[in-house]
Design a protein around this motif. Structure first.
Motif, PDB file in Angstrom:
ATOM      1  N   SER A 249       0.836  -1.196   0.000  1.00 26.34           N
ATOM      2  CA  SER A 249       0.000   0.000   0.000  1.00 26.34           C
ATOM      3  C   SER A 249       0.868   1.242   0.000  1.00 26.34           C
ATOM      4  O   SER A 249       1.908   1.302   0.663  1.00 26.34           O
ATOM      5  CB  SER A 249      -0.913   0.003   1.243  1.00 26.34           C
ATOM      6  N   ARG A 250       0.436   2.247  -0.765  1.00 26.59           N
ATOM      7  CA  ARG A 250       1.154   3.525  -0.791  1.00 26.59           C
ATOM      8  C   ARG A 250       0.740   4.436   0.362  1.00 26.59           C
ATOM      9  O   ARG A 250       1.241   5.543   0.488  1.00 26.59           O
ATOM     10  CB  ARG A 250       0.872   4.251  -2.113  1.00 26.59           C
ATOM     11  N   HIS A 251      -0.188   3.968   1.171  1.00 25.65           N
ATOM     12  CA  HIS A 251      -0.735   4.821   2.232  1.00 25.65           C
ATOM     13  C   HIS A 251       0.092   4.695   3.505  1.00 25.65           C
ATOM     14  O   HIS A 251       0.246   3.623   4.065  1.00 25.65           O
ATOM     15  CB  HIS A 251      -2.185   4.419   2.525  1.00 25.65           C
ATOM     16  N   GLY A 252       0.612   5.817   3.969  1.00 24.40           N
ATOM     17  CA  GLY A 252       1.239   5.872   5.287  1.00 24.40           C
ATOM     18  C   GLY A 252       2.600   5.221   5.405  1.00 24.40           C
ATOM     19  O   GLY A 252       2.948   4.706   6.458  1.00 24.40           O
ATOM     20  N   GLY A 253       3.398   5.260   4.352  1.00 25.25           N
ATOM     21  CA  GLY A 253       4.733   4.689   4.481  1.00 25.25           C
ATOM     22  C   GLY A 253       5.464   4.620   3.159  1.00 25.25           C
ATOM     23  O   GLY A 253       4.893   4.849   2.092  1.00 25.25           O
ATOM     24  N   GLU A 254       6.756   4.328   3.253  1.00 20.47           N
ATOM     25  CA  GLU A 254       7.612   4.201   2.078  1.00 20.47           C
ATOM     26  C   GLU A 254       7.354   2.864   1.400  1.00 20.47           C
ATOM     27  O   GLU A 254       7.181   1.831   2.049  1.00 20.47           O
ATOM     28  CB  GLU A 254       9.081   4.269   2.530  1.00 20.47           C
ATOM     29  N   LEU A 255       7.349   2.871   0.075  1.00 24.45           N
ATOM     30  CA  LEU A 255       7.165   1.637  -0.675  1.00 24.45           C
ATOM     31  C   LEU A 255       8.460   0.842  -0.681  1.00 24.45           C
ATOM     32  O   LEU A 255       9.539   1.384  -0.962  1.00 24.45           O
ATOM     33  CB  LEU A 255       6.746   1.939  -2.110  1.00 24.45           C
ATOM     34  N   LYS A 256       8.356  -0.452  -0.384  1.00 24.67           N
ATOM     35  CA  LYS A 256       9.553  -1.291  -0.395  1.00 24.67           C
ATOM     36  C   LYS A 256      10.030  -1.542  -1.807  1.00 24.67           C
ATOM     37  O   LYS A 256      11.234  -1.515  -2.087  1.00 24.67           O
ATOM     38  CB  LYS A 256       9.248  -2.633   0.300  1.00 24.67           C
ATOM     39  N   TYR A 257       9.096  -1.819  -2.706  1.00 27.68           N
ATOM     40  CA  TYR A 257       9.445  -2.116  -4.092  1.00 27.68           C
ATOM     41  C   TYR A 257       9.106  -0.901  -4.959  1.00 27.68           C
ATOM     42  O   TYR A 257       7.969  -0.452  -4.994  1.00 27.68           O
ATOM     43  CB  TYR A 257       8.683  -3.345  -4.588  1.00 27.68           C
ATOM     44  N   LYS A 258      10.106  -0.374  -5.662  1.00 24.69           N
ATOM     45  CA  LYS A 258       9.930   0.855  -6.443  1.00 24.69           C
ATOM     46  C   LYS A 258       9.398   0.589  -7.849  1.00 24.69           C
ATOM     47  O   LYS A 258       8.943   1.501  -8.517  1.00 24.69           O
ATOM     48  CB  LYS A 258      11.263   1.599  -6.547  1.00 24.69           C
ATOM     49  N   GLY A 259       9.481  -0.637  -8.285  1.00 23.98           N
ATOM     50  CA  GLY A 259       9.030  -0.976  -9.623  1.00 23.98           C
ATOM     51  C   GLY A 259       9.387  -2.415  -9.932  1.00 23.98           C
ATOM     52  O   GLY A 259       9.910  -3.140  -9.079  1.00 23.98           O
ATOM     53  N   MET A 260       9.137  -2.843 -11.167  1.00 26.32           N
ATOM     54  CA  MET A 260       9.334  -4.241 -11.534  1.00 26.32           C
ATOM     55  C   MET A 260      10.786  -4.681 -11.389  1.00 26.32           C
ATOM     56  O   MET A 260      11.079  -5.700 -10.748  1.00 26.32           O
ATOM     57  CB  MET A 260       8.854  -4.474 -12.974  1.00 26.32           C
ATOM     58  N   VAL A 261      11.710  -3.930 -11.971  1.00 26.88           N
ATOM     59  CA  VAL A 261      13.119  -4.324 -11.927  1.00 26.88           C
ATOM     60  C   VAL A 261      13.653  -4.288 -10.500  1.00 26.88           C
ATOM     61  O   VAL A 261      14.349  -5.208 -10.053  1.00 26.88           O
ATOM     62  CB  VAL A 261      13.962  -3.406 -12.844  1.00 26.88           C
ATOM     63  N   HIS A 262      13.310  -3.223  -9.764  1.00 27.69           N
ATOM     64  CA  HIS A 262      13.756  -3.113  -8.374  1.00 27.69           C
ATOM     65  C   HIS A 262      13.206  -4.255  -7.519  1.00 27.69           C
ATOM     66  O   HIS A 262      13.904  -4.792  -6.650  1.00 27.69           O
ATOM     67  CB  HIS A 262      13.310  -1.765  -7.789  1.00 27.69           C
ATOM     68  N   ALA A 263      11.959  -4.643  -7.779  1.00 28.57           N
ATOM     69  CA  ALA A 263      11.361  -5.741  -7.016  1.00 28.57           C
ATOM     70  C   ALA A 263      12.085  -7.054  -7.292  1.00 28.57           C
ATOM     71  O   ALA A 263      12.358  -7.831  -6.372  1.00 28.57           O
ATOM     72  CB  ALA A 263       9.878  -5.873  -7.357  1.00 28.57           C
ATOM     73  N   ILE A 264      12.391  -7.319  -8.559  1.00 29.50           N
ATOM     74  CA  ILE A 264      13.125  -8.551  -8.903  1.00 29.50           C
ATOM     75  C   ILE A 264      14.477  -8.571  -8.199  1.00 29.50           C
ATOM     76  O   ILE A 264      14.875  -9.585  -7.613  1.00 29.50           O
ATOM     77  CB  ILE A 264      13.297  -8.664 -10.429  1.00 29.50           C
TER      78      ILE A 264
END
Length: 315
Positions: A249-264
Motif C-alpha cells: 500500500s502507498r498509504h502511510g509509508g515508504e514503498l519497499k518495491y519501487k518498480g518491476m526491476v527493483h522488485a526482482i
C-alpha cells in the motif's frame, strides 16, 4: 432482405469464419465456470507468494491452515472480483485475439501464420492486462491477503469498498500497481496459449477452425491443459513481482518495491533466486486446469455455432 448469421461460402476451399462476438461469448461463459471451480487454489497461491516468514509449509498446509483458522469460506475470498475479472478478461481476450487474427490473416488465402498467431495472442494479453487484469487483481490480492472473516477486523469490507479505499488513499494509480509485470506476464502467456491450443487441436484431433468438427469436452480439456502449462513456468518471476507490487500500500509509508526491476533485484537479494518462482506449483494447479475448463466450455459454444450456422445452414 433480412440479415442473419454469416453463411458458408459456395467455394469449398474458402475458410469459414466464426464471428468475433461468438468468440467473446464463449470466453465469457468459460471464465465464469473456471472462476467458481478454481478460486481456492488462487487464494492459496496468493498467500504463498506473500509469505515471507515460512508460515505455510506447502499447498496442502496453506489450504488446511486457512480453513482451520479462518473457515472454509475464506478459501473463496475475493470470488466476486475474481469471477467478474475472469469473465471480463476472457471476453476481452477472445474478442481482441479474434480481431487481431483477422487483421493479420492473408487476404488471399485467409491463412494465419504462427508468427501472426503469436503476435495476436501477445496483443490480446497486453490489452487485457491494462484494461481489466491489473485493477481487478489489485482488489483481489488486497482482499486475499487479509486474515480472518470478521468484517469489523478487516480493513477492506468487500470489492467495492476495497477499490474506493485504494483510490482515496493512494489515488487512481493505486489500482494499476504492478501493471508492468502484469503486461509482460499476460502478453507472454496469451501468445503461447493461443498458439499452443491451435497446434494441439490440429496435432491431436485434426481440428481446424470452421471445419465443422466439434471436439468432445474431454478433448478440449486436454488441448487446453497442455496449452496452459508453458506460461506459468516462463512468467513465474513476473507473477511474483506483480503480486508483491499489488499487495503493498502507498498509504502511510515508504514503498519497499519501487518498480518491476527493483522488485526482482530485491527479492533475489533478500530471498534467493527460487523466491521468484514462489507459488509456481499452485499456479500450475490452477492455470492449466483453468484453461482446460475454459476451453471445454468455449469450444462447445463455438462448436454449436459452427454446426447451426456454418455447416447446417443452406448455401
Amino acid at each position: 432482405m433480412a440479415s442473419g448469421p454469416p453463411r458458408p461460402s459456395s467455394d469449398p476451399d474458402r475458410k469459414r469464419t466464426i464471428p468475433v462476438y461468438m468468440k467473446a461469448v464463449s470466453g465469457s461463459l468459460g471464465g465464469t465456470v473456471e472462476a467458481c471451480c478454481l478460486q481456492p487454489i488462487d487464494v492459496i497461491k496468493t498467500r504463498l507468494q506473500l509469505d515471507k516468514s515460512g508460515a505455510y509449509k506447502g499447498i496442502a498446509h496453506c489450504g488446511a491452515t486457512i480453513a482451520r483458522t479462518e473457515g472454509v469460506r475464506a478459501l473463496w475470498k475475493g470470488l466476486t472480483p475474481f469471477a467478474t475479472h475472469l469473465t471480463l478478461k476472457y471476453t476481452l481476450r477472445m474478442w481482441s485475439n479474434a480481431v487481431l487474427q483477422s487483421a493479420f490473416k492473408d487476404p488471399e488465402t485467409g491463412k494465419l501464420t504462427n508468427r501472426a498467431r503469436l503476435l495476436s495472442g501477445f496483443g490480446a494479453g497486453v490489452l487485457e492486462a491494462l484494461v481489466i487484469v491489473t485493477p481487478f487483481e489489485v482488489v483481489k490480492i488486497r482482499l486475499q491477503q487479509q486474515r480472518g472473516l470478521s468484517p469489523e477486523l478487516l480493513k477492506y469490507k468487500g470489492p467495492i469498498h476495497c477499490a474506493r479505499t485504494i483510490i482515496r488513499e493512494e489515488g487512481l494509480r493505486g489500482l494499476w500497481a504492478g501493471a508492468a509485470p502484469t503486461v509482460m506476464r499476460n502478453g507472454t502467456n496469451q501468445a503461447a496459449m493461443f498458439t499452443a491450443k491451435n497446434a494441439f487441436d490440429v496435432l491431436l484431433w485434426k481440428k481446424h477452425e470452421g471445419d465443422g468438427k466439434v471436439l468432445q469436452p474431454w478433448q478440449s480439456m486436454i488441448s487446453g491443459f497442455l496449452a496452459g502449462t508453458a506460461g506459468p513456468v516462463c512468467t513465474g518471476p513476473f507473477d511474483v513481482v506483480k503480486t508483491r507490487l499489488m499487495a503493498q500500500s502507498r498509504h502511510g509509508g515508504e514503498l519497499k518495491y519501487k518498480g518491476m526491476v527493483h522488485a526482482i533485484q530485491t527479492i533475489f537479494k533478500e530471498e534467493g533466486l527460487l523466491a521468484l518462482w514462489k507459488g509456481l506449483l499452485p499456479r500450475l494447479m490452477r492455470i492449466p486446469p483453468g484453461q482446460a475448463i475454459m476451453w471445454a466450455v468455449a469450444d462447445q459454444v463455438i462448436g454449436f455455432y459452427e454446426r447451426k450456422f456454418l455447416i447446417d445452414a443452406p448455401v
